[in-house]
Design a protein around this motif. Structure first.
Motif, PDB file in Angstrom:
ATOM      1  N   SER A 167       0.809  -1.224   0.000  1.00  0.00           N
ATOM      2  CA  SER A 167       0.000   0.000   0.000  1.00  0.00           C
ATOM      3  C   SER A 167       0.837   1.267   0.000  1.00  0.00           C
ATOM      4  N   THR A 168       2.124   1.154   0.203  1.00  0.00           N
ATOM      5  CA  THR A 168       2.979   2.346   0.203  1.00  0.00           C
ATOM      6  C   THR A 168       3.583   2.643  -1.163  1.00  0.00           C
ATOM      7  N   TYR A 169       3.434   1.716  -2.093  1.00  0.00           N
ATOM      8  CA  TYR A 169       4.045   1.868  -3.412  1.00  0.00           C
ATOM      9  C   TYR A 169       3.052   2.365  -4.451  1.00  0.00           C
ATOM     10  N   ALA A 170       3.536   3.211  -5.342  1.00  0.00           N
ATOM     11  CA  ALA A 170       2.822   3.446  -6.589  1.00  0.00           C
ATOM     12  C   ALA A 170       3.065   2.221  -7.464  1.00  0.00           C
ATOM     13  N   MET A 171       2.068   1.883  -8.255  1.00  0.00           N
ATOM     14  CA  MET A 171       2.151   0.699  -9.098  1.00  0.00           C
ATOM     15  C   MET A 171       1.922   1.108 -10.554  1.00  0.00           C
ATOM     16  N   ALA A 172       2.535   0.365 -11.445  1.00  0.00           N
ATOM     17  CA  ALA A 172       2.412   0.696 -12.868  1.00  0.00           C
ATOM     18  C   ALA A 172       2.403  -0.565 -13.709  1.00  0.00           C
ATOM     19  N   SER A 190       0.330   2.446 -17.861  1.00  0.00           N
ATOM     20  CA  SER A 190      -0.525   3.111 -16.886  1.00  0.00           C
ATOM     21  C   SER A 190       0.113   3.032 -15.513  1.00  0.00           C
ATOM     22  N   ALA A 191      -0.272   3.976 -14.635  1.00  0.00           N
ATOM     23  CA  ALA A 191       0.231   3.981 -13.262  1.00  0.00           C
ATOM     24  C   ALA A 191      -0.849   4.474 -12.316  1.00  0.00           C
ATOM     25  N   ILE A 192      -0.711   4.098 -11.047  1.00  0.00           N
ATOM     26  CA  ILE A 192      -1.676   4.490 -10.037  1.00  0.00           C
ATOM     27  C   ILE A 192      -0.939   4.778  -8.736  1.00  0.00           C
ATOM     28  N   SER A 193      -1.332   5.840  -8.068  1.00  0.00           N
ATOM     29  CA  SER A 193      -0.689   6.188  -6.806  1.00  0.00           C
ATOM     30  C   SER A 193      -1.100   5.217  -5.707  1.00  0.00           C
ATOM     31  N   TRP A 194      -0.410   5.284  -4.582  1.00  0.00           N
ATOM     32  CA  TRP A 194      -0.673   4.340  -3.497  1.00  0.00           C
ATOM     33  C   TRP A 194      -2.106   4.453  -2.985  1.00  0.00           C
ATOM     34  N   SER A 195      -2.671   5.653  -3.061  1.00  0.00           N
ATOM     35  CA  SER A 195      -4.014   5.896  -2.543  1.00  0.00           C
ATOM     36  C   SER A 195      -5.099   5.727  -3.584  1.00  0.00           C
ATOM     37  N   SER A 196      -4.711   5.475  -4.842  1.00  0.00           N
ATOM     38  CA  SER A 196      -5.617   5.437  -5.995  1.00  0.00           C
ATOM     39  C   SER A 196      -6.126   6.813  -6.386  1.00  0.00           C
ATOM     40  N   ASN A 213      -3.595  -6.550  -1.786  1.00  0.00           N
ATOM     41  CA  ASN A 213      -2.249  -6.392  -2.329  1.00  0.00           C
ATOM     42  C   ASN A 213      -2.212  -6.619  -3.840  1.00  0.00           C
ATOM     43  N   THR A 214      -3.214  -6.097  -4.510  1.00  0.00           N
ATOM     44  CA  THR A 214      -3.368  -6.389  -5.934  1.00  0.00           C
ATOM     45  C   THR A 214      -3.634  -5.117  -6.732  1.00  0.00           C
ATOM     46  N   VAL A 215      -3.008  -5.036  -7.892  1.00  0.00           N
ATOM     47  CA  VAL A 215      -3.291  -3.981  -8.857  1.00  0.00           C
ATOM     48  C   VAL A 215      -3.828  -4.649 -10.118  1.00  0.00           C
ATOM     49  N   TYR A 216      -4.773  -3.985 -10.755  1.00  0.00           N
ATOM     50  CA  TYR A 216      -5.445  -4.537 -11.926  1.00  0.00           C
ATOM     51  C   TYR A 216      -5.254  -3.615 -13.125  1.00  0.00           C
ATOM     52  N   LEU A 217      -5.349  -4.227 -14.292  1.00  0.00           N
ATOM     53  CA  LEU A 217      -5.415  -3.462 -15.530  1.00  0.00           C
ATOM     54  C   LEU A 217      -6.553  -4.051 -16.364  1.00  0.00           C
ATOM     55  N   ALA A 239       1.732  -7.768 -26.579  1.00  0.00           N
ATOM     56  CA  ALA A 239       2.996  -7.529 -25.894  1.00  0.00           C
ATOM     57  C   ALA A 239       3.048  -8.376 -24.634  1.00  0.00           C
ATOM     58  N   ILE A 240       4.215  -8.385 -24.018  1.00  0.00           N
ATOM     59  CA  ILE A 240       4.321  -8.891 -22.657  1.00  0.00           C
ATOM     60  C   ILE A 240       4.057  -7.714 -21.729  1.00  0.00           C
ATOM     61  N   TYR A 241       3.156  -7.902 -20.804  1.00  0.00           N
ATOM     62  CA  TYR A 241       2.781  -6.840 -19.878  1.00  0.00           C
ATOM     63  C   TYR A 241       3.447  -7.102 -18.520  1.00  0.00           C
ATOM     64  N   TYR A 242       4.100  -6.055 -18.015  1.00  0.00           N
ATOM     65  CA  TYR A 242       4.832  -6.131 -16.762  1.00  0.00           C
ATOM     66  C   TYR A 242       4.233  -5.210 -15.716  1.00  0.00           C
ATOM     67  N   CYS A 243       4.189  -5.704 -14.512  1.00  0.00           N
ATOM     68  CA  CYS A 243       3.795  -4.919 -13.354  1.00  0.00           C
ATOM     69  C   CYS A 243       5.069  -4.388 -12.704  1.00  0.00           C
ATOM     70  N   ALA A 244       5.011  -3.164 -12.165  1.00  0.00           N
ATOM     71  CA  ALA A 244       6.191  -2.569 -11.546  1.00  0.00           C
ATOM     72  C   ALA A 244       5.782  -1.723 -10.346  1.00  0.00           C
ATOM     73  N   ALA A 245       6.721  -1.538  -9.420  1.00  0.00           N
ATOM     74  CA  ALA A 245       6.435  -0.803  -8.190  1.00  0.00           C
ATOM     75  C   ALA A 245       7.569   0.166  -7.865  1.00  0.00           C
ATOM     76  N   LYS A 246       7.190   1.290  -7.280  1.00  0.00           N
ATOM     77  CA  LYS A 246       8.168   2.277  -6.807  1.00  0.00           C
ATOM     78  C   LYS A 246       7.473   3.214  -5.822  1.00  0.00           C
ATOM     79  N   TYR A 247       8.258   3.992  -5.128  1.00  0.00           N
ATOM     80  CA  TYR A 247       7.703   5.059  -4.309  1.00  0.00           C
ATOM     81  C   TYR A 247       7.462   6.276  -5.214  1.00  0.00           C
TER      82      TYR A 247
END
Length: 122
Positions: free
Chosen positions: A30-35, A49-55, A77-81, A92-100
């Protein structure tokens, strides 16, 4: 260390929909932005696409705006596209990624999943 596991890819026809999921076990999700990024054969990995920790904040590549929707469920603990009106060029191959903090550059992201293949036939 953050482990990311994507699922939901497959072979579909143009115009169909798919929903990708990315699970990140652990307390820090929940502390990470996800993309989501994608990489087609012979091409560089590109931002989707990307989403902030709070949506509160989301962003999309122009090529998918209006067709794809990113969301997250921090309790799971899940992000959706959600991908609608798929086109062959979405293959394509789709990748999930995380960062602050939000970002749309590959090199900004610290953690990556193994990828899931999406193939759209015409």
């Amino acid at each position: 260390q953050v482990q990311l596991v994507e699922s939901g890819g497959g072979l579909v026809q143009a115009g169909d929909s798919l929903r990708l999921s990315c699970v990140a076990p652990g307390r820090t999700f929940s502390t990470y932005a996800m993309a989501w990024f994608r990489q087609a054969p012979g091409k560089e990995r590109e931002f989707v696409s990307a989403i902030s920790w709070s949506s509160f904040t989301t962003s999309y590549a122009d090529s998918v705006k209006g067709r794809f929707t990113i969301s997250r469920d921090n309790a799971k603990n899940t992000v959706y596209l959600q991908m609608n009106s798929l086109k062959p060029e979405d293959t394509a191959i789709y990748y999930c990624a995380a960062k602050y903090g939000l970002g749309n550059l590959v090199h900004e992201y610290n953690y990556w999943g193994q990828g899931t293949q999406v193939t759209v036939s015409s």
